[in-house]
Design an enzyme around this catalytic site. Structure first.
Site, PDB file in Angstrom:
ATOM      1  N   ARG A   1      31.119  23.872   9.361  1.00 16.92           N
ATOM      2  CA  ARG A   1      29.823  24.615   9.607  1.00 16.92           C
ATOM      3  C   ARG A   1      28.793  23.963   8.824  1.00 16.92           C
ATOM      4  O   ARG A   1      27.578  23.793   9.437  1.00 16.92           O
ATOM      5  CB  ARG A   1      30.109  25.960   8.911  1.00 16.92           C
ATOM      6  CG  ARG A   1      28.831  26.773   8.318  1.00 16.92           C
ATOM      7  CD  ARG A   1      29.112  27.892   7.074  1.00 16.92           C
ATOM      8  NE  ARG A   1      30.318  28.390   7.447  1.00 16.92           N
ATOM      9  CZ  ARG A   1      31.070  28.693   6.407  1.00 16.92           C
ATOM     10  NH1 ARG A   1      30.911  28.255   5.084  1.00 16.92           N
ATOM     11  NH2 ARG A   1      32.198  29.519   6.265  1.00 16.92           N
TER      12      ARG A   1
ATOM     13  N   ASN B   1      29.632  33.194   4.221  1.00 22.15           N
ATOM     14  CA  ASN B   1      29.663  33.200   2.623  1.00 22.15           C
ATOM     15  C   ASN B   1      31.269  33.120   2.396  1.00 22.15           C
ATOM     16  O   ASN B   1      32.046  34.008   2.618  1.00 22.15           O
ATOM     17  CB  ASN B   1      29.152  34.817   2.161  1.00 22.15           C
ATOM     18  CG  ASN B   1      29.119  34.701   0.621  1.00 22.15           C
ATOM     19  OD1 ASN B   1      29.905  34.063  -0.016  1.00 22.15           O
ATOM     20  ND2 ASN B   1      28.363  35.701   0.112  1.00 22.15           N
ATOM     21  N   ASP B   2      31.678  31.835   2.081  1.00 19.62           N
ATOM     22  CA  ASP B   2      33.002  31.608   1.834  1.00 19.62           C
ATOM     23  C   ASP B   2      33.681  32.469   0.921  1.00 19.62           C
ATOM     24  O   ASP B   2      34.831  32.341   0.650  1.00 19.62           O
ATOM     25  CB  ASP B   2      32.934  29.979   1.480  1.00 19.62           C
ATOM     26  CG  ASP B   2      32.768  28.936   2.512  1.00 19.62           C
ATOM     27  OD1 ASP B   2      32.943  29.101   3.781  1.00 19.62           O
ATOM     28  OD2 ASP B   2      32.180  28.017   2.187  1.00 19.62           O
ATOM     29  N   CYS B   3      32.696  33.141   0.058  1.00 18.30           N
ATOM     30  CA  CYS B   3      33.302  33.886  -1.052  1.00 18.30           C
ATOM     31  C   CYS B   3      33.679  35.234  -0.830  1.00 18.30           C
ATOM     32  O   CYS B   3      34.019  36.150  -1.750  1.00 18.30           O
ATOM     33  CB  CYS B   3      32.364  33.780  -2.328  1.00 18.30           C
ATOM     34  SG  CYS B   3      32.409  31.907  -3.012  1.00 18.30           S
TER      35      CYS B   3
ATOM     36  N   ASN C   1      35.881  37.534   0.791  1.00 20.69           N
ATOM     37  CA  ASN C   1      37.256  37.096   1.109  1.00 20.69           C
ATOM     38  C   ASN C   1      37.864  38.447   1.364  1.00 20.69           C
ATOM     39  O   ASN C   1      38.471  38.973   0.515  1.00 20.69           O
ATOM     40  CB  ASN C   1      37.992  36.332   0.260  1.00 20.69           C
ATOM     41  CG  ASN C   1      37.331  34.965  -0.067  1.00 20.69           C
ATOM     42  OD1 ASN C   1      36.959  34.768  -1.381  1.00 20.69           O
ATOM     43  ND2 ASN C   1      36.818  34.232   0.678  1.00 20.69           N
TER      44      ASN C   1
END
Length: 815
Positions: free
Chosen positions: A364, A486-488, A490
């Protein structure tokens, strides 16, 4: 408070005191050999991969913060006093000091007790080495008897192993010394075919290659015994910690200058020609000796530096502007474009905040970075696209990261970040718009880097599109998987184990419920680009299908993703909305507001304006636009890492600068140039220079995050340099506010600038033609009238000129 100033004429930032709030760094190298260097000469070097080919050692989170680097010590042999011309590591008070960070080079100059020094660090083009040009001048009225000591500490190649596996590493360090060149050859005797070297242009009075012998027991870099006594130990490292240090003695008459050239480099040998003589343990130096001999010559070094300057002239000359705003000019013309090239080279692997150990090149990340550099190095952008596509799975998914040395996916991180595939479509579209090179769609590309699986790149784009459609949730919105942009966030992890990584933890839920409104908006944006590609490729039926699926997704967004005054963010694993007014915390998020309007939503019914007004009211601060509000006050297992941060930091309601440009672009789409430019200035590093004591990071490059209003640290920046912030801010200002953007048919010019601007000038090289553009305001609106070489042209796209045309003049009137 300022700690320096911009020198726009020389394209440099000049730091005038060494104790900046944080180390203010620069990057050396632009091809295969790279280095980080701080304003006090801290940092390290590596070849291609910051983890697997670390050349010199650097200790992150050290005390002091920035310790370890490219050090030179000067000793007055008459008095025995010594100092560091770069201030670190001795931190001796200097009479004068400047550090000039430029395009691919850094110059640190200082003086003490009548001795002036200047160190110029750079990496020559087309070679795997770095140069330190160290010039000493005696300003005293009597001769000066001086000693100069250089210093690097070698890393044992794999940076992670180097910092952890001491039971082995304390026993394997090896060097050779030949012709006063120090060769670092740890593990060369077995599986490695590469080595490092550290050379000097002057005859040596001595050398050191064992750290303890140079520093002395219980001494640090600030007080090495070799420098204290004025003599090297002439050691040859065996085990422990190999270093490289040269000792050069100088006697300078009053007014005399001498230059010493230090060369730190990396070299590989064929596996069947590693040793000389064969069967020995001596490095075969046949290929490296001519390189060392060449760069020991000052005239060669000067020509190399001139070639580097010319290289950056060419890259930066592709897009130059002259606007009424100095901060805009220097960021567009110099620093933002430069940072985009650095992010191209580094992705998120190596900075002061990224150790180079845990991250490779992101799928990405790299596709987004491409948006900011494709116009500068289109041929390398093409290569990057094909490398990225080759790590894609046959499902259309992708490894979240890959290692640049091997160009293979990173198994340790894996995949399942369900937004990843769509970014490949946007990257390819940007490349074709810039170059007109449609042949890239026919390039055969592997899946998962497996030979025999090659398919045309266009099929990879089709699988990217299908990946999302194969993973829709209960509301017809895309499933989020492990996370989205937004990898955070989850929503399927539910981690309750201390220290467990949210990025690689096993999914606690089956992933069939949690959905992302953001991915839905991204899908609409990307698939409409794919439809244009299909139509222009003569695939009308496919284009119609893509449009139909994008329209269907948009219906789902309005039905399930619209909250009444803004777009919702997601649905969690229980089917509950996130980013809704009904939530206690996290009621509004920035990401879907920008991406959905960029995809064209809400433009006809006024909902885009409603959305952006909500962003201004609820998220905008003097330091930029917050990622979400209200901040999460405590950890919520159903949300994951986003709620693990204290309120106001990182993904929990900081100013996440990467997403701010999406709102800038959205504001231009609805025609509000004043608001777009206002947001642009709030996070513009140059515009924040006056508050460097608050901002703390470098005032010449973008950071990832600025502490939000929920923390007393509001306005403090972190994670500078390696961020998608660089590319997206460049796109926002150059393509949407200034409005000069490539299309498939030609160069579109549609500025949405502040009302109080009379206009601006720009030079843009596009497909080999130089466009000299003048924009003049004749009214308060954004309606464009074009004239090309004096001839009126209908619409806002400058037609592609005939073959052989070198330049055109474009006059633009805004009314």
């Amino acid at each position: 408070m300022r700690f320096g100033y911009f020198d726009d004429e020389h394209r440099e930032y000049v730091i005038t005191q060494p104790d900046t709030p944080l180390p203010w760094i620069n990057y050396l190298g632009s091809q295969a050999y790279f280095g980080l260097i701080s304003n006090t000469a801290g940092g390290y070097s590596f070849y291609r991969d910051a983890r697997l080919r670390r050349i010199t050692r650097y200790r992150y989170n050290n005390v002091p913060f920035d310790f370890g680097g490219r050090y030179v010590y000067v000793r007055d042999n008459a008095s025995g006093t010594f100092w560091s011309p770069s201030w670190q590591p001795t931190r001796t008070d200097l009479d004068t000091y400047t550090c000039r960070h430029g395009m691919g080079y850094t110059v640190i100059a200082s003086s003490k007790d009548g001795i002036e020094t200047e160190s110029r660090y750079f990496v020559p083009l087309d070679d795997t080495l770095e140069i330190w040009q160290f010039t000493v001048t005696n300003r005293r009225d009597q001769p000066a008897d001086l000693s100069v000591f250089s210093l690097v500490e070698f890393a044992l190649w794999d940076a992670n192993d180097d910092a952890t596996n001491f039971q082995r590493n304390f026993n394997i360090g090896q060097v050779e010394i030949e012709d006063e060149v120090i060769y670092h050859k740890t593990e060369y005797r077995e599986r490695r075919d590469h080595f490092a070297y550290f050379a000097c242009s002057e005859p040596l009075a001595g050398y050191d290659t064992q750290r303890e012998d140079f520093l002395g027991p219980y001494h640090g870099w600030d007080s090495p015994v070799a420098v204290e006594r004025g003599a090297s130990a002439n050691t040859e490292a065996m085990g422990w910690a190999p270093i490289g240090s040269h000792h050069v003695k100088l006697r300078l008459a009053p007014g005399e200058s001498r230059q010493i050239i230090f060369i730190l480099g990396y070299q590989e040998n064929p596996k069947d020609a590693k040793f000389d003589p064969p069967g020995s343990q001596r490095i075969n130096k046949a290929t490296v000796k001519p390189i060392i001999a060449r760069y020991r010559q000052q005239e060669v070094v000067e020509r190399s530096f001139e070639a580097l300057a010319a290289y950056w002239d060419g890259l930066l000359g592709v897009y130059q502007v002259e606007t009424p705003d100095d901060d805009t000019n220097r960021m567009v013309n110099i620093w933002n474009a430069y940072q985009c090239m650095v992010t191209f080279n580094m992705s998120r692997s190596a900075s002061f905040f990224e150790s180079g150990v845990g991250r490779g090149l992101g799928f990405r990340d790299s596709n987004q970075d491409l948006l900011g550099f494709v116009h500068q190095v289109p041929e390398r952008a093409r290569e990057r696209i094909l490398d990225l596509a080759a790590t894609q799975f046959e499902t259309g998914g992708a490894y979240h990261q890959y290692q640049p040395l091997t160009k293979r996916g990173n198994d340790a991180v894996g995949g399942g970040f369900n937004d990843d595939p769509a970014w490949l479509i946007l990257g390819v579209a940007a490349y074709i718009k810039e170059t007109g090179d449609w042949s890239i769609l026919d390039e055969p590309v592997t899946y998962d880097s497996r030979p025999g699986t090659e398919q045309p790149l266009y099929e990879h784009l089709q699988r990217s599109y299908k990946y999302t459609l194969d993973r829709l949730g209960p509301h017809g919105l895309p499933l989020i998987g492990r996370a989205d942009w937004n990898d955070c966030l989850n929503l399927n992890i539910f981690s309750e184990e201390p220290g467990q990584s949210f990025q690689v933890a096993p999914l606690a839920k089956d992933g069939t419920v949690a959905e992302s409104v953001f991915i839905a908006g991204l899908f609409c944006l990307a698939v409409r680009e794919l439809a244009d590609i299909a139509m222009l490729s003569g695939l009308g039926d496919e284009a119609a299908l893509y449009h139909a699926e994008a329209d269907k997704m948009e219906v789902a967004i309005w039905e399930h993703g619209w909250d009444g005054a803004w777009f919702r963010r997601a649905y969690d694993a229980f089917g509950e909305a996130i980013g809704s007014a009904a939530c206690d915390e996290g009621q509004i998020f920035i990401e879907p507001q920008g991406i959905c309007i960029m995809a064209g939503m809400g433009l006809e019914d006024g909902k885009a304006i409603v959305t952006l007004d909500s962003v201004k009211e609820r998220l905008a601060t003097e330091h930029g636009i917050l990622l979400q509000q209200p901040a999460f006050s405590g950890y919520q297992v159903r949300l994951g890492e986003i709620s693990s941060y204290p309120p106001g930091f990182k993904e929990n309601a900081s100013v996440f600068c990467h997403t701010n440009p999406w709102i800038m672009i959205a504001e231009t789409v609805v025609g509000r140039g004043d608001q777009a430019f206002d947001y642009y200035k709030r996070i513009n590093p140059s515009a924040r220079e006056e508050i460097s004591d608050v901002h703390r990071c470098e005032p010449y490059v973008y950071c990832q995050t600025i502490a939000g209003r929920d923390t007393p640290k509001h306005g403090e920046a972190k994670n500078s340099w390696l961020s998608g912030t660089a590319a997206w801010n460049y796109v926002a200002i150059t393509q949407w506010i200034l409005g000069i953007r490539p299309t498939y048919e030609g160069l579109e010019i549609a500025p949405v600038i502040p009302v109080d601007w009379d206009g601006f000038r720009a030079t843009r090289v596009f497909r080999g033609v130089t466009y000299n553009i003048t924009v003049k305001r004749a009214g308060a609106g954004n309606a464009v009238t074009l004239a090309v070489d004096g001839v009126p042209v209908a619409g806002g796209v400058v037609p592609l000129p005939t073959a052989g045309t070198e330049g055109v003049t474009v006059e633009v009137t805004l009314a």
